[in-house]
Motif scaffolding. Sequence first.
Motif, mmCIF file in Angstrom:
data_model
loop_
_atom_site.group_PDB
_atom_site.id
_atom_site.type_symbol
_atom_site.label_atom_id
_atom_site.label_comp_id
_atom_site.label_asym_id
_atom_site.label_seq_id
_atom_site.Cartn_x
_atom_site.Cartn_y
_atom_site.Cartn_z
ATOM 1 N N ARG A 79 -7.744 1.143 2.036
ATOM 2 C CA ARG A 79 -6.698 0.137 1.783
ATOM 3 C C ARG A 79 -6.720 -0.320 0.322
ATOM 4 O O ARG A 79 -5.671 -0.485 -0.303
ATOM 5 N N ARG A 80 -7.919 -0.538 -0.215
ATOM 6 C CA ARG A 80 -8.032 -0.955 -1.625
ATOM 7 C C ARG A 80 -7.477 0.129 -2.547
ATOM 8 O O ARG A 80 -6.741 -0.173 -3.485
ATOM 9 N N ARG A 96 0.857 -1.189 0.000
ATOM 10 C CA ARG A 96 0.000 0.000 0.000
ATOM 11 C C ARG A 96 0.885 1.227 0.000
ATOM 12 O O ARG A 96 1.811 1.323 0.786
ATOM 13 N N LEU A 142 -3.911 1.953 8.917
ATOM 14 C CA LEU A 142 -4.124 1.369 7.589
ATOM 15 C C LEU A 142 -3.005 0.402 7.192
ATOM 16 O O LEU A 142 -3.238 -0.599 6.534
ATOM 17 N N THR A 160 -14.982 -0.168 9.500
ATOM 18 C CA THR A 160 -14.138 -1.059 8.712
ATOM 19 C C THR A 160 -14.363 -0.889 7.210
ATOM 20 O O THR A 160 -13.425 -1.041 6.426
ATOM 21 N N GLU A 161 -15.584 -0.563 6.814
ATOM 22 C CA GLU A 161 -15.882 -0.367 5.393
ATOM 23 C C GLU A 161 -15.044 0.785 4.816
ATOM 24 O O GLU A 161 -14.473 0.665 3.735
ATOM 25 N N ASP A 173 -11.337 -0.304 4.747
ATOM 26 C CA ASP A 173 -11.103 -1.240 3.638
ATOM 27 C C ASP A 173 -11.070 -0.512 2.303
ATOM 28 O O ASP A 173 -10.259 -0.837 1.434
ATOM 29 N N ARG A 174 -11.957 0.468 2.146
ATOM 30 C CA ARG A 174 -11.986 1.255 0.910
ATOM 31 C C ARG A 174 -10.657 1.989 0.711
ATOM 32 O O ARG A 174 -10.104 2.005 -0.381
#
Length: 119
Positions: A86-87, A4, A115, A79-80, A83-84
Amino acid sequence: MPHRDIRIKRVYEAPDEADGTRILVDRLWPRGLKKETARVDEWLKEIAPSAGLRKWYGHDRARWPEFKARYARELEDKTELLDRLRRRAAQGRVTLVFASREERYCNAEALKEILEGTG
């Protein structure tokens, strides 16, 4: 764990092509800064620390470890959003921009560490 590319930068510093996706991670819009000047791609105010936590911390470096722990607990139900982020960071550079004068002990640095799994 995928690589990342996450950086942090004061929103008042000039935007640069190398910033990649610029995400403002403060609850309030930075004082005196026009949206065109900031060149923020996304404003994620929901991921910022609560007003109560921000006030408690007050950029007191002695409270930094506890601030990070409390902030991480606040983010447990987001978490959503994490996660967004991180993606996005796995797809290309993400720069978390913030307004604080404190560049090392700020919510963007804490969020970056969370993150990356180092915080």
